[in-house]
Design a protein around this motif. Structure first.
Motif, PDB file in Angstrom:
ATOM      1  N   ILE A 152      29.884  51.438 -16.234  1.00 42.83           N
ATOM      2  CA  ILE A 152      29.876  51.921 -17.883  1.00 42.83           C
ATOM      3  C   ILE A 152      28.146  51.892 -18.214  1.00 42.83           C
ATOM      4  N   SER A 153      28.052  52.439 -19.137  1.00 42.39           N
ATOM      5  CA  SER A 153      26.809  52.465 -19.778  1.00 42.39           C
ATOM      6  C   SER A 153      26.281  51.373 -20.426  1.00 42.39           C
ATOM      7  N   ASP A 154      24.934  51.267 -20.581  1.00 44.91           N
ATOM      8  CA  ASP A 154      24.270  50.410 -21.543  1.00 44.91           C
ATOM      9  C   ASP A 154      24.645  50.174 -22.734  1.00 44.91           C
ATOM     10  N   SER A 155      25.092  51.295 -23.439  1.00 48.61           N
ATOM     11  CA  SER A 155      25.631  51.464 -24.838  1.00 48.61           C
ATOM     12  C   SER A 155      26.964  50.689 -24.636  1.00 48.61           C
ATOM     13  N   ASP A 156      27.873  51.039 -23.844  1.00 50.10           N
ATOM     14  CA  ASP A 156      29.023  50.479 -23.511  1.00 50.10           C
ATOM     15  C   ASP A 156      28.878  48.871 -23.573  1.00 50.10           C
ATOM     16  N   LYS A 157      28.194  48.388 -22.990  1.00 47.66           N
ATOM     17  CA  LYS A 157      28.002  47.160 -22.708  1.00 47.66           C
ATOM     18  C   LYS A 157      27.414  46.313 -24.015  1.00 47.66           C
ATOM     19  N   GLU A 158      26.540  47.213 -24.667  1.00 50.46           N
ATOM     20  CA  GLU A 158      26.387  46.457 -25.997  1.00 50.46           C
ATOM     21  C   GLU A 158      27.425  46.252 -27.009  1.00 50.46           C
ATOM     22  N   ASP A 159      28.119  47.319 -26.746  1.00 53.03           N
ATOM     23  CA  ASP A 159      29.420  47.224 -27.670  1.00 53.03           C
ATOM     24  C   ASP A 159      30.670  45.935 -27.148  1.00 53.03           C
ATOM     25  N   ILE A 160      30.605  45.846 -26.149  1.00 52.46           N
ATOM     26  CA  ILE A 160      31.544  44.869 -25.624  1.00 52.46           C
ATOM     27  C   ILE A 160      30.848  43.606 -25.802  1.00 52.46           C
TER      28      ILE A 160
END
Length: 695
Positions: A152-160
């Motif tokens: 997954i992307s860095d943006s996905d990780k920020e949301d998690i």
């Protein structure tokens, strides 16, 4: 923040029903205002908004406008060098353009021009609908990311991370299993960071020594893909004991640790396993073998020995114990073995143990294995969106062996998918052939629409494409960027990738191709922008086909070291109407934040009227210079690579699901499950696809 994430990910809002009767004028005014940004409300959302008080609605509306502006790029001021772009550029003399450029390079001041009178926007824009969401649906979208079987992307990780940091009970979001090892390290590291973890909660996710290494990397803010080295921080005593305890429970760990031998040695210097010789005996012994280079026969060593002796049969027998690695080495084995049927049969015995992403890729590879492609294109693992293209020198393989492998993969996938819930009547849009299946979103940029690299999107109606770029210099992590000059360019090629024309700071316009650049701005203390207009009919008329949009950091800063930098494109039917930047006409916008100085966001195929989503962030290379003229060889190579990709597509994926657990129908309105570009499960529902359909 929840609605900020939800709006970006799903174009939905969570709004709790009130007990008021909001006057219709408030909703009508709000909807009219957000039309300027290209959005509108769905009927269910309007129904709930009507129950809010004026104060509640006003607060929601103000936040929504701020979020929408940020999504499309309207949160900043766009002031091009020539405010009457494109007309001012096309009408100016060569001398005027030259003098203006020289004066700007010397003084950094923009030339003074009156903004030309512009007609109101004449384009009819298809508005994007904001729908009503729910807390359960939002939680499921985050859970889907955690359950993804691909990166997954860095943006996905920020949301998690936001979700895990703010939820009262993380177990309401966490699944029983986290399939992707990278996600294990990141999620467990996040839980520990926010003190939301206990040993019982996290130990079920940590199963191998490499899982522990990824966790240590995550706690050190490193790259959990392990593509890059990490400088480990000093861990507290309690953290050291936790990492050693997790490592001790992983059983036989030496071979796994030898895969990353030098990193483990560095980590061991911080963990001090010898302090606990009795409590963590296996850890102590494993580190002793690594540090002192004690002999230890590994599985990989046996396979490599068999391959060196060109004994494909022995290698295949060994690899049957590790089916995923067998699948990845299958092509190599078939090139070595004259009797390919033996290798195919041995793979068939263990194919059901291979993960779904690998099976899909193997199936597609062998389906097209003997097709004559000039290039082989790879996307190396890591957080930078690199592409490597090499000449395709692979010899042909036996056609029957290739077909047998394809059928083996297909059979295993259908059997696997048949265990999932039934889909009923299924409609699948043929256009999904143009969309690549998401296997690696690790290096994907944050964008208005999340698209998989290599996918082809249809161009909306219109004759002018307007690329845009905005950036700002300033202070990042306590360091000032200095002067920052980012250059936007567009290069045109014919159907054979022969150079036709370019538009950049060195060539602001082309009368023949009716294309123009808004002017080269070389400093951005308060933000700066550049635009390029491309007239599609003119380029096609004179033999052009491909357009490569590119961005170059002329002053040498990496995009990740800038306060803000983003780019995108608009489709305009009437280029001279409306403002130069009209938010409602923005089709795509993506952040540039990679540790590189060159980016290729998209390539246009004007013959097919498609946009090829590239999102490439390229490292400096002898073939890549900081202007478009010096970049021709590399640009052509990347263009040829991205336009000839052969990757698993969503149509084939969903057809497998339909064969396994549904019945195909010819019309969407007759289906219970719809897979389409615009409705049902779409290519932009990447989180859902990764967790529910790459099962």
């Amino acid at each position: 923040m929840r609605n900020v994430i939800y709006l970006r990910r799903s174009r939905k809002l969570i709004v709790e029903p009130g007990q008021h009767l909001l006057p219709p004028k408030y909703i009508a005014t709000a909807m009219k205002n957000i039309e300027y940004l290209g959005f509108t409300f769905s009927e269910p959302l309007m129904g709930v908004l009507k129950t809010l008080s004026v104060e509640q609605f006003t607060a929601l509306y103000e936040q929504l406008v701020a979020d929408l502006k940020s999504l499309v790029g309207a949160n900043v001021s766009f002031k091009p060098m020539y405010p009457g772009f494109p007309r001012q550029v096309m009408l100016a003399s060569e001398a005027e353009l030259y003098i203006n450029a020289i004066l700007h390079y010397i003084t950094l001041e923009l030339p003074e021009y009156e903004a030309l009178e512009r007609l109101p926007l004449l384009d009819q824009v298809d508005l994007k609908i904001i729908d009503l969401g729910s807390v359960d649906d939002f939680h499921q979208s985050i859970r889907s990311l955690i359950q993804a079987k691909v990166s997954i992307s860095d943006s996905d990780k920020e949301d998690i991370e936001w979700m895990l940091a703010t939820c009262d009970d993380p177990e309401t979001v966490l699944p029983d299993e986290i399939p992707l090892k990278e996600n294990v390290g990141f999620v467990v590291g996040t839980l520990l960071k926010y003190e939301k973890a206990n040993l019982k909660l996290i130990e079920k996710y940590i199963k191998t020594a490499t899982d522990v290494l990824r966790l240590a990397v995550a706690l050190s803010d490193g790259d959990v893909s392990l593509a890059a080295n990490t400088r480990f921080r000093k861990f507290k005593r309690a953290e050291r004991r936790l990492l050693l305890r997790l490592l001790e429970q992983c059983g036989s760990i030496v071979e796994d640790m030898l895969r990353y031998k030098h990193r483990w040695i560095r980590l061991g210097e911080i963990l001090h396993p010898a302090e606990y010789p009795n409590r963590f005996y296996n850890c102590k012994e494993a580190f002793d073998i690594l540090r002192n280079n004690k002999p230890y026969e590994t599985f990989g060593g046996k396979v490599e020995a068999a391959l060196r002796h060109k004994d494909a049969s022995l290698a295949a027998d060994l690899l049957k114990n590790r089916a995923g690695e067998f699948a990845r080495r299958l092509d190599h084995l078939l090139r070595m073995e004259e009797n390919s049927s033996q290798v195919v049969a041995k793979f068939g015995e263990v194919a059901d143990q291979v993960s779904t992403p690998v099976l899909l890729q193997v199936m597609t590879h062998f389906r097209h294995r003997n097709e004559k492609q000039a290039l082989r294109t790879f996307f190396p693992k890591g957080n930078v969106a690199k592409a490597v293209a090499i000449a395709n020198t692979l010899p042909d393989l036996d056609a029957e062996a290739c077909e047998a492998i394809v059928q083996t993969c297909r059979s295993v996938l259908i059997n696997r998918f048949s265990e999932l819930p039934a889909l009923g009547d299924v409609y699948i849009d043929e256009r999904l052939r143009q969309y690549v299946t998401p296997f690696s979103q690790r290096s994907a940029s944050k964008a208005l629409r999340t698209v998989v690299r290599g996918s082809r999107l249809e161009l909306p109606e219109g004759e002018t494409i307007r690329f845009f770029l905005w950036w700002k210099e300033g202070t990042v992590n306590g360091q000032h960027t200095g002067r920052v000059d980012i250059d936007l360019s567009a290069v045109m090629y014919d159907k054979n990738w022969r150079y036709v024309e370019h538009i950049s700071y060195t060539n602001l316009r082309s009368a023949k191709y009716k294309s123009a650049h808004s002017g080269d701005i070389t400093s951005a203390p308060h933000g700066a922008c550049e635009f390029i207009d491309i007239d599609i009919p003119s380029i096609v008329r004179y033999g052009g086909r491909y357009i490569v949009a590119a961005l170059h950091s002329f002053t040498g800063q990496a995009y990740c070291d800038l306060p803000e930098c983003f780019a995108g494109w608009m489709m305009r039917k009437h280029a001279a109407s409306g403002e130069v930047f009209e938010p409602s006409t923005v089709v795509d916008r993506l952040d540039l934040a990679a540790d590189t100085q060159i980016a290729i966001p998209v390539i246009l195929d004007l013959a097919e009227r498609t946009v090829i989503w590239c999102d490439l962030a390229l490292q400096r290379h002898p073939n890549y210079n900081n202007n478009v003229e010096g970049n021709q060889k590399g640009m052509v190579l990347m263009g040829q690579a991205m336009t000839s990709l052969t990757k698993p597509n969503l149509y084939d994926l969903f057809m497998l699901h339909a064969a396994a657990r549904g019945h195909l129908v010819e019309r969407a309105d007759a289906a219970q499950t719809v897979f389409s570009v615009n409705e049902g499960v779409t290519p932009f529902d990447i989180g859902k696809i990764m967790s529910e359909f790459i099962a």
